[in-house]
Design a protein around this motif. Structure first.
Motif, PDB file in Angstrom:
ATOM      1  N   ASP A 117       0.803  -1.219   0.000  1.00  0.00           N
ATOM      2  CA  ASP A 117       0.000   0.000   0.000  1.00  0.00           C
ATOM      3  C   ASP A 117       0.841   1.277   0.000  1.00  0.00           C
ATOM      4  OD1 ASP A 117       1.045  -0.319   2.537  1.00  0.00           O
ATOM      5  OD2 ASP A 117      -0.794   0.224   3.590  1.00  0.00           O
ATOM      6  N   LYS A 118       2.093   1.209  -0.448  1.00  0.00           N
ATOM      7  CA  LYS A 118       2.909   2.430  -0.459  1.00  0.00           C
ATOM      8  C   LYS A 118       2.231   3.522  -1.295  1.00  0.00           C
ATOM      9  CE  LYS A 118       7.257   4.549  -1.756  1.00  0.00           C
ATOM     10  NZ  LYS A 118       8.544   4.451  -2.462  1.00  0.00           N
ATOM     11  N   VAL A 119       1.790   3.194  -2.492  1.00  0.00           N
ATOM     12  CA  VAL A 119       1.115   4.152  -3.373  1.00  0.00           C
ATOM     13  C   VAL A 119      -0.386   3.880  -3.332  1.00  0.00           C
ATOM     14  CG1 VAL A 119       0.969   5.069  -5.718  1.00  0.00           C
ATOM     15  CG2 VAL A 119       3.163   4.278  -4.821  1.00  0.00           C
ATOM     16  N   ARG A 120      -0.785   2.754  -3.861  1.00  0.00           N
ATOM     17  CA  ARG A 120      -2.143   2.235  -3.699  1.00  0.00           C
ATOM     18  C   ARG A 120      -2.049   0.720  -3.816  1.00  0.00           C
ATOM     19  NH1 ARG A 120      -2.448   4.347  -9.096  1.00  0.00           N
ATOM     20  NH2 ARG A 120      -3.122   2.820 -10.654  1.00  0.00           N
ATOM     21  N   ALA A 121      -2.837   0.045  -3.035  1.00  0.00           N
ATOM     22  CA  ALA A 121      -2.737  -1.413  -2.973  1.00  0.00           C
ATOM     23  C   ALA A 121      -3.401  -2.032  -4.193  1.00  0.00           C
ATOM     24  CB  ALA A 121      -3.368  -1.939  -1.690  1.00  0.00           C
ATOM     25  N   ALA A 122      -2.596  -2.541  -5.119  1.00  0.00           N
ATOM     26  CA  ALA A 122      -3.119  -3.196  -6.318  1.00  0.00           C
ATOM     27  C   ALA A 122      -3.728  -4.546  -5.958  1.00  0.00           C
ATOM     28  CB  ALA A 122      -2.001  -3.394  -7.334  1.00  0.00           C
ATOM     29  N   ASP A 123      -4.681  -4.998  -6.762  1.00  0.00           N
ATOM     30  CA  ASP A 123      -5.141  -6.379  -6.671  1.00  0.00           C
ATOM     31  C   ASP A 123      -4.044  -7.304  -7.190  1.00  0.00           C
ATOM     32  OD1 ASP A 123      -7.818  -6.585  -5.616  1.00  0.00           O
ATOM     33  OD2 ASP A 123      -8.484  -5.448  -7.362  1.00  0.00           O
ATOM     34  N   TRP A 124      -3.887  -8.451  -6.541  1.00  0.00           N
ATOM     35  CA  TRP A 124      -2.914  -9.445  -6.997  1.00  0.00           C
ATOM     36  C   TRP A 124      -3.648 -10.600  -7.658  1.00  0.00           C
ATOM     37  CZ3 TRP A 124       1.941 -10.534  -3.559  1.00  0.00           C
ATOM     38  CH2 TRP A 124       2.587  -9.328  -3.270  1.00  0.00           C
ATOM     39  N   ARG A 150      -4.141  -0.634 -15.546  1.00  0.00           N
ATOM     40  CA  ARG A 150      -2.712  -0.419 -15.322  1.00  0.00           C
ATOM     41  C   ARG A 150      -2.186  -1.645 -14.574  1.00  0.00           C
ATOM     42  NH1 ARG A 150       1.703   2.609 -15.392  1.00  0.00           N
ATOM     43  NH2 ARG A 150       2.994   2.758 -13.517  1.00  0.00           N
ATOM     44  N   VAL A 151      -1.383  -2.453 -15.261  1.00  0.00           N
ATOM     45  CA  VAL A 151      -1.019  -3.778 -14.765  1.00  0.00           C
ATOM     46  C   VAL A 151       0.440  -4.055 -15.067  1.00  0.00           C
ATOM     47  CG1 VAL A 151      -1.762  -4.865 -16.935  1.00  0.00           C
ATOM     48  CG2 VAL A 151      -1.689  -6.242 -14.841  1.00  0.00           C
ATOM     49  N   ALA A 152       1.045  -4.936 -14.255  1.00  0.00           N
ATOM     50  CA  ALA A 152       2.426  -5.365 -14.502  1.00  0.00           C
ATOM     51  C   ALA A 152       2.540  -6.858 -14.238  1.00  0.00           C
ATOM     52  CB  ALA A 152       3.401  -4.602 -13.608  1.00  0.00           C
ATOM     53  N   PRO A 153       3.240  -7.598 -15.109  1.00  0.00           N
ATOM     54  CA  PRO A 153       3.579  -8.993 -14.818  1.00  0.00           C
ATOM     55  C   PRO A 153       4.843  -9.029 -13.971  1.00  0.00           C
ATOM     56  CG  PRO A 153       4.251  -8.427 -17.058  1.00  0.00           C
ATOM     57  CD  PRO A 153       3.653  -7.183 -16.463  1.00  0.00           C
ATOM     58  N   VAL A 154       4.801  -9.677 -12.817  1.00  0.00           N
ATOM     59  CA  VAL A 154       5.914  -9.610 -11.863  1.00  0.00           C
ATOM     60  C   VAL A 154       6.131 -10.964 -11.201  1.00  0.00           C
ATOM     61  CG1 VAL A 154       5.562  -7.140 -11.396  1.00  0.00           C
ATOM     62  CG2 VAL A 154       4.343  -8.844 -10.031  1.00  0.00           C
ATOM     63  N   GLY A 155       7.140 -11.012 -10.319  1.00  0.00           N
ATOM     64  CA  GLY A 155       7.410 -12.218  -9.548  1.00  0.00           C
ATOM     65  C   GLY A 155       8.465 -13.072 -10.199  1.00  0.00           C
ATOM     66  N   ASP A 167       6.497   1.366  -7.326  1.00  0.00           N
ATOM     67  CA  ASP A 167       6.358   2.231  -8.492  1.00  0.00           C
ATOM     68  C   ASP A 167       5.600   3.507  -8.096  1.00  0.00           C
ATOM     69  OD1 ASP A 167       4.709   3.241 -10.919  1.00  0.00           O
ATOM     70  OD2 ASP A 167       6.232   1.977 -11.829  1.00  0.00           O
ATOM     71  N   PRO A 168       6.128   4.679  -8.409  1.00  0.00           N
ATOM     72  CA  PRO A 168       5.501   5.921  -7.928  1.00  0.00           C
ATOM     73  C   PRO A 168       4.094   6.166  -8.450  1.00  0.00           C
ATOM     74  CG  PRO A 168       7.295   6.381  -9.477  1.00  0.00           C
ATOM     75  CD  PRO A 168       7.384   4.937  -9.133  1.00  0.00           C
ATOM     76  N   GLU A 169       3.730   5.568  -9.596  1.00  0.00           N
ATOM     77  CA  GLU A 169       2.382   5.761 -10.132  1.00  0.00           C
ATOM     78  C   GLU A 169       1.413   4.684  -9.653  1.00  0.00           C
ATOM     79  OE1 GLU A 169       2.132   6.435 -14.315  1.00  0.00           O
ATOM     80  OE2 GLU A 169       4.022   7.515 -14.380  1.00  0.00           O
ATOM     81  N   GLY A 170       1.927   3.583  -9.137  1.00  0.00           N
ATOM     82  CA  GLY A 170       1.075   2.509  -8.659  1.00  0.00           C
ATOM     83  C   GLY A 170       0.413   1.733  -9.791  1.00  0.00           C
ATOM     84  N   PHE A 171      -0.223   0.631  -9.436  1.00  0.00           N
ATOM     85  CA  PHE A 171      -0.885  -0.238 -10.408  1.00  0.00           C
ATOM     86  C   PHE A 171      -2.289  -0.580  -9.918  1.00  0.00           C
ATOM     87  CE2 PHE A 171       3.599  -0.991 -11.237  1.00  0.00           C
ATOM     88  CZ  PHE A 171       3.638  -0.960 -12.628  1.00  0.00           C
ATOM     89  N   ASP A 172      -3.161  -0.886 -10.870  1.00  0.00           N
ATOM     90  CA  ASP A 172      -4.484  -1.418 -10.539  1.00  0.00           C
ATOM     91  C   ASP A 172      -4.394  -2.900 -10.195  1.00  0.00           C
ATOM     92  OD1 ASP A 172      -5.668   1.074 -11.301  1.00  0.00           O
ATOM     93  OD2 ASP A 172      -5.577   0.428 -13.397  1.00  0.00           O
TER      94      ASP A 172
END
Length: 497
Positions: A117-124, A150-155, A167-172
């Motif tokens: 939740d640093k920027v906004r807590a994205a759904d995982w 707004r999404v990112a593939p991670v892990g 990320d300073p802009e955060g993700f959905d």
């Protein structure tokens, strides 16, 4: 300061928390950087540190314990928390030392969930499975991006989750690929327990048994992906093990079980009808009708037409539809998607023989998918099997294998499997420890048995670390050997990809 177990937000008080980070790979380095930003007091423990990271850690004022020379227990003295690399086995001396001292051990994924939740807590959205994780993760993210998310593939895909949550802009949404190693250490209760929007285990086959200790332990680690899922628990109808995981999972009330298969789908599933990918899960009239997502022909340009790739598409579509993507957006994403390298990648066609690189097939289950995609194959396989059994694969596909070329240190199980299940199929062993020569010799041997209409397939069904830096290095060397062959005296050769 908040008690360690209760730290569940970026905005809690992490200042002065004494943390030992074990391992300085991509995820370990991200953990150090995150914890320093949070104000924790960090010590890094590693066997190898490259010069660039050593310099950065010096600037961050993070001491490094050389695990090869220094006293590790001394590094843990006073530590209130350990962040461990996902590659460390549960019985690794570092983790044993932490357990003996009663120090909590988290992975970087658990840390990322706690500070999401640093920027906004994205759904995982969580993705695991023995085979197909990366492709499905990329596909799901691509579909959601097409839907305006707004999404990112991670892990485990390569980008640490900790980088995304900062990320300073955060993700959905974050589509998080998780290996069995990462899942093993995740708690199922408490502040560190992930509660994903949706999750999928694509398939289950024996893998990493040497790490987990048993097939049951490997299965139990994979099953954690469904824990506390809120919206959709997606499973493979054709793999009963994944269905049982969903049946046994402690999900949030209202979470739906969504199946996928290459057959005609049931009312809560995605599947295939007359060459069309359809959705019978996310529509009001699902008991009487279905929504068209794509034609099987739409999968061809992206290299997704083989059965195992088509299943990945359906799984990704289920995750994307659960998050709100429309059918037209799913279809457009499929049409514009392109696979990463070393995943059933056509390298060249020379004199009617196709040379295909599926070096990413690092276990028998993954190799099964690419073997199934071609009717006549000269198969290059071998490496480190890590306890996996290649014999059933040989038995099932003997009818399509024209010849086989064995590489790597674990060639004996290959020879035994062919002697038992396919004694009439030519088997050539490449007996060399010279990394620079392995693929040249393997391609020469394979080409000698290939005729027009056959496919020379690098699908090792094994890990690469015995002779190569990585599966990518293995695939690159295969491609270089193929192209060298095409450039020297083979008329009619045409490169591809």
């Amino acid at each position: 300061m908040t008690r360690v177990d209760d730290l569940a937000s970026w905005h809690h008080d992490w200042s002065g928390l004494r943390v030992a980070v074990l391992g300085l790979g991509v995820s370990g380095f991200a953990a150090v950087d995150t914890l320093v930003e949070l104000g924790a007091t960090v010590t890094a423990v590693a066997e190898r540190v490259d010069d660039e990271r050593r310099t950065i850690l010096g600037v961050l004022d993070v001491p490094i314990v050389d695990a090869g020379r220094d006293d590790l227990p001394e590094a843990l003295t006073g530590a209130e928390l350990v962040i461990a690399s996902p590659g460390l086995r549960p019985d690794h001396p570092w983790l044993v030392a932490a357990a003996e001292r009663g120090i909590p051990v988290w992975g970087d994924v658990e840390l990322a969930w706690r500070v999401r939740d640093k920027v906004r807590a994205a759904d995982w959205i969580l993705v695991t499975g023995t085979n197909g994780k990366t492709t499905t993760t990329q596909l799901a993210a691509h579909m959601l991006r097409e839907a305006g998310v707004r999404v990112a593939p991670v892990g485990n895909i390569g980008t640490p989750v900790l980088d995304a949550v900062r990320d300073p802009e955060g993700f959905d949404a974050l589509v998080v690929e998780l290996s069995s190693f990462q899942l093993h250490g995740l708690p199922t209760t408490g502040a560190g327990a992930i509660s994903p929007h949706s999750a999928v285990c694509l398939n289950l086959d024996d893998d990493h048994i040497d790490w987990h200790g048993s097939a049951d332990a490997y299965r139990d680690a994979k099953a954690k992906v469904y824990n506390a899922a809120r919206v959709a628990a997606v499973y493979n109808v054709e793999d009963p093990a994944t269905m049982r995981m969903v049946e046994d999972a402690e999900v949030v009330e209202g979470c739906r079980a969504i199946g996928f298969s290459l057959g005609v789908p049931g009312p809560s599933d995605l599947g295939v009808v007359d060459g069309i990918l359809v959705d019978r899960a996310f529509l009001d009239e699902r008991h009487r009708s279905a929504l068209e997502l794509a034609d099987l022909a739409d999968l061809e340009p992206a290299g997704l037409r083989s059965p195992h790739m088509a299943r990945n598409v359906l799984a990704a579509a289920a995750l994307a539809r659960a998050f709100g993507a429309e059918p037209a957006q799913v279809r457009e994403a499929i049409r514009s998607f392109r696979l990463d390298r070393h995943r059933t990648e056509l390298v060249a066609e020379i004199d009617g023989v196709r040379f295909v690189d599926d070096s990413k097939a690092t276990n028998p289950h993954a190799a099964e998918g690419s073997l199934s995609a071609f009717p006549r194959v000269v198969w290059i396989l071998g490496g480190l099997f890590k306890g996996a059994d290649v014999a059933p694969l040989v038995e099932r596909h003997a009818g399509r294998i024209v010849a086989a070329v064995a590489i790597g240190v674990d060639r004996a199980p290959i020879a035994a499997a062919f002697a038992r299940h396919a004694p009439g199929i030519p088997l050539v062993e490449v007996d060399t420890a010279d990394t620079g020569a392995v693929m040249r010799l393997a391609v020469e041997a394979a080409a000698a048995h290939a005729e027009p209409g056959t496919t020379v397939l690098l699908a090792p069904a094994a890990a690469s670390m015995d002779q190569f830096e990585s599966y990518a290095d293995r695939g690159d060397r295969f491609a270089a050997a193929v192209r060298e062959r095409g450039a020297h005296g083979d008329d009619g050769g045409s490169p591809a990809g």
